[in-house]
Write a protein that holds these residues in place. Structure first.
Motif, PDB file in Angstrom:
ATOM      1  N   MET A  56       0.832  -1.190   0.000  1.00  0.00           N
ATOM      2  CA  MET A  56       0.000   0.000   0.000  1.00  0.00           C
ATOM      3  C   MET A  56       0.864   1.235   0.000  1.00  0.00           C
ATOM      4  SD  MET A  56      -2.524  -1.431   2.786  1.00  0.00           S
ATOM      5  CE  MET A  56      -1.509  -2.850   2.996  1.00  0.00           C
ATOM      6  N   ALA A  57       0.705   2.053  -0.980  1.00  0.00           N
ATOM      7  CA  ALA A  57       1.616   3.200  -1.040  1.00  0.00           C
ATOM      8  C   ALA A  57       0.878   4.478  -1.329  1.00  0.00           C
ATOM      9  CB  ALA A  57       2.671   2.948  -2.089  1.00  0.00           C
ATOM     10  N   THR A  58      -0.257   4.664  -0.696  1.00  0.00           N
ATOM     11  CA  THR A  58      -1.026   5.872  -0.942  1.00  0.00           C
ATOM     12  C   THR A  58      -0.191   7.108  -0.635  1.00  0.00           C
ATOM     13  OG1 THR A  58      -2.821   4.543  -0.135  1.00  0.00           O
ATOM     14  CG2 THR A  58      -3.347   6.784  -0.754  1.00  0.00           C
ATOM     15  N   PRO A  59       0.408   7.220   0.569  1.00  0.00           N
ATOM     16  CA  PRO A  59       1.340   8.327   0.765  1.00  0.00           C
ATOM     17  C   PRO A  59       2.700   7.934   0.190  1.00  0.00           C
ATOM     18  CG  PRO A  59       1.051   7.119   2.807  1.00  0.00           C
ATOM     19  CD  PRO A  59       0.273   6.395   1.764  1.00  0.00           C
ATOM     20  N   ARG A  60       3.520   8.921  -0.116  1.00  0.00           N
ATOM     21  CA  ARG A  60       4.817   8.593  -0.678  1.00  0.00           C
ATOM     22  C   ARG A  60       5.646   7.869   0.356  1.00  0.00           C
ATOM     23  NH1 ARG A  60       4.135  11.022  -5.150  1.00  0.00           N
ATOM     24  NH2 ARG A  60       2.566  12.602  -5.100  1.00  0.00           N
ATOM     25  N   PRO A  61       6.304   6.757  -0.020  1.00  0.00           N
ATOM     26  CA  PRO A  61       7.016   5.953   0.968  1.00  0.00           C
ATOM     27  C   PRO A  61       8.144   6.715   1.632  1.00  0.00           C
ATOM     28  CG  PRO A  61       6.882   4.836  -1.151  1.00  0.00           C
ATOM     29  CD  PRO A  61       6.364   6.205  -1.351  1.00  0.00           C
ATOM     30  N   LEU A  62       8.323   6.470   2.904  1.00  0.00           N
ATOM     31  CA  LEU A  62       9.449   6.962   3.676  1.00  0.00           C
ATOM     32  C   LEU A  62       9.544   8.484   3.707  1.00  0.00           C
ATOM     33  CD1 LEU A  62      12.190   4.400   2.666  1.00  0.00           C
ATOM     34  CD2 LEU A  62      10.328   4.201   4.289  1.00  0.00           C
ATOM     35  N   ARG A  63       8.433   9.153   3.480  1.00  0.00           N
ATOM     36  CA  ARG A  63       8.463  10.602   3.534  1.00  0.00           C
ATOM     37  C   ARG A  63       7.920  11.023   4.892  1.00  0.00           C
ATOM     38  NH1 ARG A  63       4.218  14.017   0.232  1.00  0.00           N
ATOM     39  NH2 ARG A  63       4.867  16.102   0.776  1.00  0.00           N
ATOM     40  N   PRO A  64       8.579  11.951   5.557  1.00  0.00           N
ATOM     41  CA  PRO A  64       8.121  12.334   6.886  1.00  0.00           C
ATOM     42  C   PRO A  64       6.726  12.963   6.846  1.00  0.00           C
ATOM     43  CG  PRO A  64      10.271  13.275   6.386  1.00  0.00           C
ATOM     44  CD  PRO A  64       9.736  12.706   5.099  1.00  0.00           C
ATOM     45  N   PHE A  65       5.936  12.594   7.824  1.00  0.00           N
ATOM     46  CA  PHE A  65       4.600  13.155   7.928  1.00  0.00           C
ATOM     47  C   PHE A  65       4.537  14.103   9.100  1.00  0.00           C
ATOM     48  CE2 PHE A  65       3.661   9.355   5.599  1.00  0.00           C
ATOM     49  CZ  PHE A  65       2.611   9.731   4.789  1.00  0.00           C
ATOM     50  N   GLY A  93      -6.310   9.554   8.680  1.00  0.00           N
ATOM     51  CA  GLY A  93      -6.305  10.064   7.302  1.00  0.00           C
ATOM     52  C   GLY A  93      -5.736   9.032   6.340  1.00  0.00           C
ATOM     53  N   ILE A  94      -4.610   8.441   6.734  1.00  0.00           N
ATOM     54  CA  ILE A  94      -3.992   7.412   5.896  1.00  0.00           C
ATOM     55  C   ILE A  94      -4.901   6.195   5.809  1.00  0.00           C
ATOM     56  CG2 ILE A  94      -2.043   5.803   5.758  1.00  0.00           C
ATOM     57  CD1 ILE A  94      -0.343   8.001   7.085  1.00  0.00           C
ATOM     58  N   PHE A 100       2.136  -5.720  10.479  1.00  0.00           N
ATOM     59  CA  PHE A 100       1.861  -4.304  10.201  1.00  0.00           C
ATOM     60  C   PHE A 100       3.017  -3.593   9.492  1.00  0.00           C
ATOM     61  CE2 PHE A 100      -1.366  -3.711  13.949  1.00  0.00           C
ATOM     62  CZ  PHE A 100      -2.287  -4.461  13.242  1.00  0.00           C
ATOM     63  N   VAL A 101       4.098  -4.299   9.197  1.00  0.00           N
ATOM     64  CA  VAL A 101       5.264  -3.651   8.570  1.00  0.00           C
ATOM     65  C   VAL A 101       5.007  -3.447   7.078  1.00  0.00           C
ATOM     66  CG1 VAL A 101       7.716  -3.873   8.004  1.00  0.00           C
ATOM     67  CG2 VAL A 101       6.911  -4.511  10.273  1.00  0.00           C
ATOM     68  N   ILE A 102       4.561  -2.243   6.714  1.00  0.00           N
ATOM     69  CA  ILE A 102       4.270  -1.908   5.317  1.00  0.00           C
ATOM     70  C   ILE A 102       4.712  -0.464   5.068  1.00  0.00           C
ATOM     71  CG2 ILE A 102       2.379  -3.545   4.928  1.00  0.00           C
ATOM     72  CD1 ILE A 102       0.449  -1.292   5.754  1.00  0.00           C
ATOM     73  N   ASP A 103       4.522   0.008   3.837  1.00  0.00           N
ATOM     74  CA  ASP A 103       4.958   1.360   3.463  1.00  0.00           C
ATOM     75  C   ASP A 103       4.519   2.432   4.472  1.00  0.00           C
ATOM     76  OD1 ASP A 103       6.118   0.634   0.955  1.00  0.00           O
ATOM     77  OD2 ASP A 103       4.135   0.590   0.054  1.00  0.00           O
ATOM     78  N   GLU A 104       3.210   2.486   4.734  1.00  0.00           N
ATOM     79  CA  GLU A 104       2.649   3.598   5.506  1.00  0.00           C
ATOM     80  C   GLU A 104       3.103   3.604   6.956  1.00  0.00           C
ATOM     81  OE1 GLU A 104       1.083   1.638   3.529  1.00  0.00           O
ATOM     82  OE2 GLU A 104      -0.271   2.742   2.210  1.00  0.00           O
ATOM     83  N   THR A 105       3.088   2.410   7.603  1.00  0.00           N
ATOM     84  CA  THR A 105       3.465   2.360   9.010  1.00  0.00           C
ATOM     85  C   THR A 105       4.946   2.719   9.167  1.00  0.00           C
ATOM     86  OG1 THR A 105       3.790  -0.014   8.740  1.00  0.00           O
ATOM     87  CG2 THR A 105       1.726   0.688   9.756  1.00  0.00           C
ATOM     88  N   THR A 106       5.768   2.287   8.199  1.00  0.00           N
ATOM     89  CA  THR A 106       7.192   2.603   8.243  1.00  0.00           C
ATOM     90  C   THR A 106       7.397   4.108   8.111  1.00  0.00           C
ATOM     91  OG1 THR A 106       7.601   0.494   7.168  1.00  0.00           O
ATOM     92  CG2 THR A 106       9.442   2.033   7.244  1.00  0.00           C
ATOM     93  N   ALA A 107       6.702   4.697   7.128  1.00  0.00           N
ATOM     94  CA  ALA A 107       6.829   6.143   6.903  1.00  0.00           C
ATOM     95  C   ALA A 107       6.418   6.919   8.154  1.00  0.00           C
ATOM     96  CB  ALA A 107       5.959   6.558   5.717  1.00  0.00           C
ATOM     97  N   MET A 108       5.310   6.517   8.761  1.00  0.00           N
ATOM     98  CA  MET A 108       4.821   7.218   9.953  1.00  0.00           C
ATOM     99  C   MET A 108       5.780   7.058  11.128  1.00  0.00           C
ATOM    100  SD  MET A 108       1.897   8.952   9.972  1.00  0.00           S
ATOM    101  CE  MET A 108       0.836   8.670  11.402  1.00  0.00           C
ATOM    102  N   ALA A 128      -5.284   1.449  12.457  1.00  0.00           N
ATOM    103  CA  ALA A 128      -6.247   2.174  11.615  1.00  0.00           C
ATOM    104  C   ALA A 128      -6.279   1.589  10.206  1.00  0.00           C
ATOM    105  CB  ALA A 128      -5.882   3.657  11.560  1.00  0.00           C
ATOM    106  N   LEU A 129      -5.087   1.326   9.668  1.00  0.00           N
ATOM    107  CA  LEU A 129      -4.992   0.816   8.308  1.00  0.00           C
ATOM    108  C   LEU A 129      -5.562  -0.586   8.181  1.00  0.00           C
ATOM    109  CD1 LEU A 129      -1.698   1.981   6.770  1.00  0.00           C
ATOM    110  CD2 LEU A 129      -3.534   0.967   5.479  1.00  0.00           C
ATOM    111  N   PHE A 130      -5.203  -1.455   9.119  1.00  0.00           N
ATOM    112  CA  PHE A 130      -5.665  -2.840   9.045  1.00  0.00           C
ATOM    113  C   PHE A 130      -7.189  -2.896   9.084  1.00  0.00           C
ATOM    114  CE2 PHE A 130      -6.494  -7.121  10.753  1.00  0.00           C
ATOM    115  CZ  PHE A 130      -5.799  -7.867   9.817  1.00  0.00           C
ATOM    116  N   THR A 131      -7.780  -2.100   9.966  1.00  0.00           N
ATOM    117  CA  THR A 131      -9.241  -2.078  10.092  1.00  0.00           C
ATOM    118  C   THR A 131      -9.894  -1.573   8.807  1.00  0.00           C
ATOM    119  OG1 THR A 131      -8.878  -1.511  12.407  1.00  0.00           O
ATOM    120  CG2 THR A 131     -11.119  -1.270  11.570  1.00  0.00           C
ATOM    121  N   LEU A 132      -9.446  -0.403   8.333  1.00  0.00           N
ATOM    122  CA  LEU A 132     -10.113   0.221   7.196  1.00  0.00           C
ATOM    123  C   LEU A 132      -9.771  -0.481   5.878  1.00  0.00           C
ATOM    124  CD1 LEU A 132      -9.729   3.828   8.514  1.00  0.00           C
ATOM    125  CD2 LEU A 132     -11.886   2.635   8.116  1.00  0.00           C
TER     126      LEU A 132
END
Lengths: 99, 237
Positions: free
Chosen positions: B1-10, B30-31, B120-128, B148-152
């Motif tokens: 899942m890469a909706t937000p850009r990977p590894l970019r600070p939020f 939001g993610i 839970f180790v995926i693009d979004e959780t890593t970036a966050m 949040a991601l797993f549920t939605l």
């Protein structure tokens, strides 16, 4: 067979995640692995874009999907959200088929 | 899942703990919502590819890594074997191992919790997580985003699959054009320098070149082998 494939793929993906958090750091810190792994999604996603746009089975074809991908590309360049890109492509294909 | 850009600070750097946590939860939701919408399209594409409701929802529960899930159903939908799809999914999932490596020191999880955290180790959780300065904030961001991601993600998949099951002919809606658009949207954030752009163009060309001569799904594996050779070789320079 179908379920076996789905479950094998799921287990493989989980084992890769678990390996990352479990394996000794130096195994994955090998510079070759650090360099090669990020290239994999780029190459595979690009290959998926190309084959799923321009082929049906083993035949190269040029159909409404190419136009749909043109629209998707514009949406991506405009930094549209994921769902907008997908819906724009699907809507383009559907509309062109109606014509 | 890469909706937000990977590894970019939020978000902003952590200041006051309470305020930061609320900010993290807001970002995580939001993610999660963006990914949930993306999961709706996964549910629709998987169903169009011929997967049953239970197969589609199982993939989101058990695999839980978007690009791999899309690749698997994409290959199957294009007439490839489930095994070619499975191999492609696993190859795409290899990046999660590197994310896990970055997160392992930060998360500091042991025992049973490690097995949950790994999922839970995926693009979004890593970036966050890696965007935080403080380790406790990083852990909080990881778990908040993961939950949040797993549920939605699973809810979105179910909605997409159920809605598509109700359609008689998904092709009328242009759903066969949806998978390549999804792959393009996943690819775009990774194309930020010349090298990945060159690799993407080369990979697309090679895949189309070999396509008429091998079974569906196999062009992807040929591309994977070539890029692995390229990556392993060029380090010698």
């Amino acid at each position: 067979m179908f379920w076996a494939g789905l479950l094998t793929a799921s287990v493989a993906c989980y084992v890769l995640k678990l390996a990352g958090v479990s394996l000794p750091q130096r195994w994955l810190q090998n510079p070759r692995i650090q360099r090669t792994v990020p290239l994999m999604p780029v190459a595979l996603l690009a290959a998926l874009v190309a084959t799923q746009t321009f082929s049906t089975g083993r035949h190269l074809v040029l159909d409404v999907r190419a136009a749909a991908m043109g629209v998707a590309l514009i949406a991506v360049l405009l930094r549209a959200p994921f769902l907008v890109v997908v819906v724009a492509a699907a809507a383009t294909a559907a509309l062109l088929r109606l014509l | 899942m890469a909706t937000p850009r990977p590894l970019r600070p939020f978000g902003p750097p952590p200041r006051q703990a309470g305020r930061t946590r609320r900010g993290v939860i807001r970002d995580a939701l939001g993610i999660g919502i963006a990914s949930g919408a993306y999961a709706v399209s996964f549910g629709a594409i998987a169903t169009t590819a011929g997967l049953s409701l239970i197969q589609t929802t199982s993939l989101s529960l058990l695999m839980f890594t978007g690009a791999s899930q899309f690749a698997l159903v994409g290959v199957i939908g294009a007439g490839g074997s489930v095994w070619a799809g499975a191999a492609t999914a696993a190859l795409l999932g290899s990046r999660n191992a590197l994310y896990g490596l970055r997160l392992s020191g930060l998360l500091n999880v042991r025992g049973l919790r490690k097995f949950v955290a790994a999922h839970f180790v995926i693009d979004e959780t890593t970036a966050m997580a890696i965007a935080r300065d403080d380790e406790r904030e990083a852990r909080f961001a990881f778990w908040a985003t993961g939950i949040a991601l797993f549920t939605l993600w699973n809810l979105g998949t179910l909605i997409g699959a159920l809605a598509t099951h109700a359609l008689s002919n998904p092709k009328v809606l242009g759903l066969d054009a949806a998978p390549p658009a999804a792959f393009l949207a996943l690819l775009a954030p990774r194309l930020r320098s010349r090298e990945p752009i060159a690799i993407a163009l080369g990979a697309g060309a090679v895949a189309l070149l070999v396509l008429p001569f091998v079974p569906a799904g196999i062009p992807l594996l040929i591309v994977a082998v070539l890029v692995a050779l390229l990556g392993l070789r060029s380090i010698k320079k």
